[in-house]
Each structure stands twice: as structure tokens, then as C-alpha cells.
Scaffold this motif. Sequence first.
Motif, PDB file in Angstrom:
ATOM      1  N   ARG A  78      -1.997   3.139  -3.756  1.00 24.49           N
ATOM      2  CA  ARG A  78      -2.092   2.398  -2.493  1.00 24.49           C
ATOM      3  C   ARG A  78      -0.997   2.785  -1.518  1.00 24.49           C
ATOM      4  O   ARG A  78      -1.116   2.546  -0.324  1.00 24.49           O
ATOM      5  CB  ARG A  78      -2.097   0.893  -2.741  1.00 24.49           C
ATOM      6  N   GLU A  79       0.101   3.383  -2.042  1.00 24.27           N
ATOM      7  CA  GLU A  79       1.191   3.829  -1.179  1.00 24.27           C
ATOM      8  C   GLU A  79       1.922   4.972  -1.863  1.00 24.27           C
ATOM      9  O   GLU A  79       2.198   4.909  -3.057  1.00 24.27           O
ATOM     10  CB  GLU A  79       2.152   2.670  -0.922  1.00 24.27           C
TER      11      GLU A  79
ATOM     12  N   PHE B  21       4.041   5.656   2.664  1.00 21.23           N
ATOM     13  CA  PHE B  21       2.851   5.763   3.505  1.00 21.23           C
ATOM     14  C   PHE B  21       1.637   5.173   2.789  1.00 21.23           C
ATOM     15  O   PHE B  21       1.391   5.473   1.613  1.00 21.23           O
ATOM     16  CB  PHE B  21       2.553   7.230   3.856  1.00 21.23           C
ATOM     17  N   ALA B  22       0.871   4.354   3.496  1.00 26.46           N
ATOM     18  CA  ALA B  22      -0.340   3.759   2.927  1.00 26.46           C
ATOM     19  C   ALA B  22      -1.346   4.858   2.592  1.00 26.46           C
ATOM     20  O   ALA B  22      -1.484   5.826   3.334  1.00 26.46           O
ATOM     21  CB  ALA B  22      -0.953   2.769   3.904  1.00 26.46           C
TER      22      ALA B  22
ATOM     23  N   CYS C 149       5.518   5.874  -5.888  1.00 23.48           N
ATOM     24  CA  CYS C 149       4.107   5.485  -5.881  1.00 23.48           C
ATOM     25  C   CYS C 149       3.923   3.995  -6.154  1.00 23.48           C
ATOM     26  O   CYS C 149       4.467   3.469  -7.126  1.00 23.48           O
ATOM     27  CB  CYS C 149       3.337   6.272  -6.943  1.00 23.48           C
ATOM     28  N   LYS C 150       3.135   3.367  -5.305  1.00 23.00           N
ATOM     29  CA  LYS C 150       2.714   1.987  -5.523  1.00 23.00           C
ATOM     30  C   LYS C 150       1.217   2.032  -5.803  1.00 23.00           C
ATOM     31  O   LYS C 150       0.479   2.749  -5.137  1.00 23.00           O
ATOM     32  CB  LYS C 150       3.035   1.113  -4.316  1.00 23.00           C
TER      33      LYS C 150
END
Length: 135
Positions: A29-30, A34-35, A68-69
Motif C-alpha cells: 500500500r506504500e 509513496f502510496a 514497505c507498508k
Amino acid sequence: MEGASELTRRGEPYRYSFVPELPCLIRLREANGFAVRSKPGQALLIDMSPQGCKLESALNFRLPDNECKVILSVRLTRELELRGTMIWQEERTPAFAYGIQLEESHRDELEEEIRAYAEWKQLVNEGIVPADAWT
């Protein structure tokens, strides 16, 4: 032992080990602030606590070079969508293992879910309820 599961202690209230591993989906998701809108990829949930989880996937997120998300979609006693941050990666040919710190907002919900899942799995292992009772 095939089909067994356990609660273990590792400096946190408890950690549930899935044996065999539990299929789930992981979606970025990110990345690096950045999305990102990515498609979900297959993963196997190895263990989980209200604070985090360990999983394995063929996807290479290239940690620690990237921050990283992710969003995990997993079914314990019901469908859950969990947000977290990847904190480590380990190569395990042909896949990668990841440690994910889950967002604090999931902790109370997860504590209840993990306990309910562990109780249900124990009943399944003892033959008291069918394995597909919650599927």
C-alpha cells in the motif's frame, strides 16, 4: 506434528504458530513514502501475535532497501484486513520470509481473534467440531 498449533512466548503476551501455515494475501500500500495500488499476492502466515506476524511469500519486497507498508487479508474466525510495516526480510529459497509489525489499532481485535482461532483449532484437532465449521 502435522495439524498441531501452539501458543508461544517471545517477549509479548503470546504468539500463535499456524501448523500448517495459513494462506493469506499481501498487498503493498506504500513504498518509500509513496502510496501504491498493487494487486494482492499469495503468502503463507507462519505465526501471529497482536503486535505482528511472520509470513512467507514468493514476492521480493527488497528490504531493507525499501520501506514497505502492506495490507494483509487473512481469515481466522472471520475475514480480517490488517495494516502493517515490513521490518525484516530473510531469503528462503524459493521464497522470502517477512516480519511485519501490525498497526496498533488492530491489537485488541487481533488478541480476541487469535484466541478464538486457537480455541476453535483445538476443538478441530480433538475431533469435536468439523474443520470446515467456520469456512
